[in-house]
Design a protein around this motif. Sequence first.
Motif, mmCIF file in Angstrom:
data_model
loop_
_atom_site.group_PDB
_atom_site.id
_atom_site.type_symbol
_atom_site.label_atom_id
_atom_site.label_comp_id
_atom_site.label_asym_id
_atom_site.label_seq_id
_atom_site.Cartn_x
_atom_site.Cartn_y
_atom_site.Cartn_z
ATOM 1 N N THR A 2 4.843 -4.567 0.472
ATOM 2 C CA THR A 2 5.091 -3.230 1.012
ATOM 3 C C THR A 2 5.924 -3.348 2.276
ATOM 4 O O THR A 2 5.391 -3.441 3.369
ATOM 5 N N TYR A 4 8.644 -1.298 4.340
ATOM 6 C CA TYR A 4 9.237 0.031 4.415
ATOM 7 C C TYR A 4 10.655 0.005 4.978
ATOM 8 O O TYR A 4 11.300 1.043 5.062
ATOM 9 N N HIS A 6 12.025 -0.685 8.002
ATOM 10 C CA HIS A 6 12.395 -0.358 9.382
ATOM 11 C C HIS A 6 12.796 -1.616 10.150
ATOM 12 O O HIS A 6 12.250 -2.700 9.906
ATOM 13 N N ASP A 207 0.442 6.664 2.509
ATOM 14 C CA ASP A 207 1.548 6.914 1.584
ATOM 15 C C ASP A 207 1.252 8.087 0.660
ATOM 16 O O ASP A 207 2.120 8.942 0.411
ATOM 17 N N ASP A 216 8.759 11.340 2.576
ATOM 18 C CA ASP A 216 8.996 9.989 2.098
ATOM 19 C C ASP A 216 8.097 9.051 2.903
ATOM 20 O O ASP A 216 8.206 8.992 4.132
ATOM 21 N N ARG A 218 8.307 6.099 3.471
ATOM 22 C CA ARG A 218 9.105 5.149 4.255
ATOM 23 C C ARG A 218 9.515 5.715 5.610
ATOM 24 O O ARG A 218 9.947 4.966 6.489
ATOM 25 N N GLY A 258 3.636 -4.183 5.625
ATOM 26 C CA GLY A 258 4.461 -3.018 5.931
ATOM 27 C C GLY A 258 4.577 -2.650 7.393
ATOM 28 O O GLY A 258 5.113 -1.585 7.721
#
Length: 296
Positions: A2, A4, A6, A207, A216, A218, A258
């Motif tokens: 996971t 995301y 960034h 999520d 989203d 993300r 994540g």
Amino acid sequence: MTDYGHPLSFGLSLDPAADALEETRRLAHQADIGGLDYLAVQDQPGHLETWTLLSHLSASTQRISFLTDVADLQLRPPALLAKAAASLDVLTGGRVQLGVGGGAFPEAIASMGGLPRRGAQMVAFTEESLDLMHQALAGGAVRMQTPHHTVMGYRAGPVPATPVQLWLGAQKSKMLAVAGRAADGWISPLNIYVPPEEVPARQVIIDEAATAAGRDPRSVRRIYNVIGTVGTHGARHGLVGDVEVWVDTLTDWALRLGFDTFIFWPVGDAETQLELFAARVVPAVRARVAERRGQR
């Protein structure tokens, strides 16, 4: 896995105790010149007030940003808290993010004259507070009338120099869902309170709540408070190991769990720990994560 996507950020948690002020100043300067992204201060009764300390440190630093980790919403009217964040952001040229919490310690809230909310009341109050603060940070008229808030046409300002994000400290399922629906990021408690093996289930809650709200997942930042020691001398708890252990672990937590931001809570000699973290751990984690992302 996971991730995301960034960019990675790294910060240092500072001790807000009044008798630690000289060391806190030295650490803030060291983190600033050492290339870290954030100085984080927790909100505690009996310690220096968070915004006052951050404002003081902002005057003696050049580039590093500031994070409340986290400010108690039940002790500060949300519209005023947003105004304080926007004001410091303007004064520092855009070096503020706002971490907030619903209020985990009702006794401390009551002892300072606040109205302690628990359970469903705290959850509703927190979600409404995030909405109210988003309005206030955008500028213009702010209105909300609910059982928890009465704000009737407040003309918000100043508008931040750069967008101030609202990151919510949360641990249990209902507050995690609030983070997914209404916050710009999730701040996880320390790794000794939310260990890595418990993180994936919490990420799923965030999520799913984000998706149900039409967001989203993300777009939600993920911040991990990490206590521990780089090296084994004086090690007591948290993440303990040499530089390579730290690089391997934070890389794994970024790509598999994540997280995009790590706030370091050093155990032991804080100045030595910070030097190792900033000079050896952070650049290696950035490089390794970038390499592995590039291999996908």
